[in-house]
Design an enzyme around this catalytic site. Structure first.
Site, PDB file in Angstrom:
ATOM      1  CG  HIS A 192      -2.073   0.932   1.081  1.00 15.47           C
ATOM      2  ND1 HIS A 192      -1.987   2.269   1.369  1.00 15.47           N
ATOM      3  CD2 HIS A 192      -3.324   0.724   0.623  1.00 15.47           C
ATOM      4  CE1 HIS A 192      -3.146   2.829   1.111  1.00 15.47           C
ATOM      5  NE2 HIS A 192      -3.975   1.918   0.653  1.00 15.47           N
ATOM      6  CG  ASP A 225      -8.759  -4.514  -2.520  1.00 22.70           C
ATOM      7  OD1 ASP A 225      -9.903  -4.409  -2.080  1.00 22.70           O
ATOM      8  OD2 ASP A 225      -8.180  -3.640  -3.166  1.00 22.70           O
TER       9      ASP A 225
END
Ligand code: ACO
Length: 432
Positions: free
Chosen positions: A309, A367
């Site tokens: 991320h 996710d």
């Protein structure tokens, strides 16, 4: 708008110095104000990918990537996911405070009164090929809302802005569900306003006219939690796209369609689909080392989807809640020893033990586990990103409203580091 500096930085270029104001936020790193830099010093700053650039000021969402902290209007995401529900979080994001019981009831009534689509929009859906990806359909249909809802496109009118916000939040589940129904050749299912936001979405996706459909409250709670966990994430790529589109004065439906288009990319919202496809491709735990080796190989473009991320460098707090939810949903559905979940858990374990991932601070993101839950609920992978888009709509809308309410907002117009040819004379074609 930040306007009282707490410190000053001094920049030296050759023999000149320039004072740059520094603002201190309520949380997070100080921010250097370079707005007058070009006018004063004649230089641009260079930050492709915006890794060190604050594009706006905002009071909506705060992320501390090192601590793995995500706050909406100050409230931690794990508390909201546990104790609140999606429409309450929508209210919080839109209006800044948790609603009173009356305010919540009024808001929920308003949203449920806007869930139906203009009947003519059915024909718009029917113009798409049946095998269109539901995200492609959503980009088109949401963009086309400005052709159906003229009375909420005037961004200078507060009332119209409010109606557009409510319409987008209310209609997005209907649009996503209809994009799905169309792709599988089933009739569109109209919204039911006696159901909760999440239960109504499941109903529109999975019920058919031929028989009654019962929404399991545990599944609708899990759906609601997925919506809540994706509701907003400050100035990510799709939100910045919405803000940039809006900065020109574009109508709200065009701006949100731009956000949906950006979200679709596999480095952003498209990662949930890509992640589940990757887990299925790996298939069995014995293949994991091979895929980890590929992810580490500089000459192989393969990346572990659902890992890494831009902001979180410790853990993604949403992933923690999502992992717990995956266990609950599979348990409820009686899916024991789900092979994909086994692969996911083992892949997470092996990657976290590998110095490549820990040194680069790569952890599972939101996710990584959401696809497992959505698949267990019966959604095909092509619906994962549309579900993300409907959840994120409130974040986009809240940020769009905040931007328009800022009297100092101006068109977004970045500059560049030009490395092309300098001026040269045109050469006639016969002389090239
Ligand atoms: N697998 C393997 N290596 C990775 C991964 C990964 N998933 N992610 C990053 N890296 C490596 C890069 O190769 C790079 O290595 P290097 O420094 O040796 O060149 C280093 O980690 C930094 O990567 P960047 O791409 O520079 O990091 P950035 O912050 O730009 O990218 C991103 C973040 C796009 C999320 C990236 O981690 C990625 O592609 N992840 C997979 C896709 C994904 O899951 N996206 C969902 C994000 S969450 C969301 O949108 C909801």
């Amino acid at each position: 708008m930040a306007d009282t500096p707490t410190k000053t930085a001094t920049l030296s270029i050759d023999d000149q110095t320039f004072d740059l104001p520094i603002y201190s936020p309520t949380a997070g790193p100080d921010v250097l104000d370079i707005r007058k830099l070009y006018a004063q010093a004649g230089v641009f700053t260079y930050d492709p990918g915006f890794t060190s650039t604050a594009s706006c000021d905002s009071t909506i969402t705060f992320i501390d990537g090192d601590k793995g902290e995500l706050l909406h209007r100050g409230y931690p995401i794990d508390q909201l996911a546990e104790k609140s529900h999606y429409l309450e979080v929508c209210y919080l994001l839109l209006y800044g405070e948790l609603p009173s019981a009356t305010e919540l009831e009024t808001f929920e009534n308003t949203i449920t009164r806007h869930t139906m689509l203009h009947e003519q929009m059915q024909y718009f859906f029917r113009g798409f090929r049946r095998d269109a990806h539901p995200m492609a359909t959503m980009v088109g249909v949401v963009g086309a809302m400005s052709a159906f809802y003229h009375d909420s496109t005037d961004i200078s009118d507060n009332k119209q802005r409010e109606i557009a916000s409510h319409r987008l939040i209310a209609k997005m589940p209907t649009i996503a569900a209809w994009a799905y129904k169309y792709s599988i050749g089933q009739p569109f299912v109209y919204p039911r306003n006696d159901l909760s936001y999440a239960a109504n979405f499941l109903h529109m996706c999975f019920s058919v006219p031929a028989e009654p459909y019962h929404v399991d409250p545990i599944l609708s709670r899990a759906m609601d939690r997925i919506f809540t966990l994706h509701a907003d994430h400050e100035q990510n790529a799709s939100t910045s796209t919405v803000r940039l589109a809006s900065s020109s004065g574009a109508n709200p439906f065009a701006c949100i369609a731009a956000g949906i288009a950006c979200l679709w990319g596999p480095a952003h919202g498209g990662a949930n689909q890509a992640c589940l496809e990757m887990l299925k491709e790996i298939g069995t735990v014995d293949k994991i080392p091979e895929y980890i080796a590929r992810a580490k190989d500089k000459n192989d473009p393969f990346r572990l989807m659902g890992f890494g991320h831009r902001v979180y460098k410790n853990f993604d707090p949403r992933a923690t809640v999502m992992k717990k939810s995956a266990d609950e949903v599979l348990d409820l559905l009686g899916i024991e020893n789900n092979p994909i979940l086994q692969v996911a858990k083992e892949l997470e374990k092996q990657a976290l033990e590998d110095p490549y991932f820990s040194e680069k601070k790569l952890f599972p993101n939101v996710d990584f586990y959401s696809g497992i839950i959505l698949e267990a609920m019966g959604f095909p992978t092509s619906m994962f990103t549309p579900i993300f888009a409907l959840s994120r709509t409130v974040g986009w809308v809240s940020q769009w409203k905040e931007q328009l309410a800022d009297p100092q907002h101006k068109i977004g117009r970045p500059r560049q580091l030009y490395l092309g040819s300098t001026a040269r004379d045109y050469t006639d074609i016969e002389n090239r």
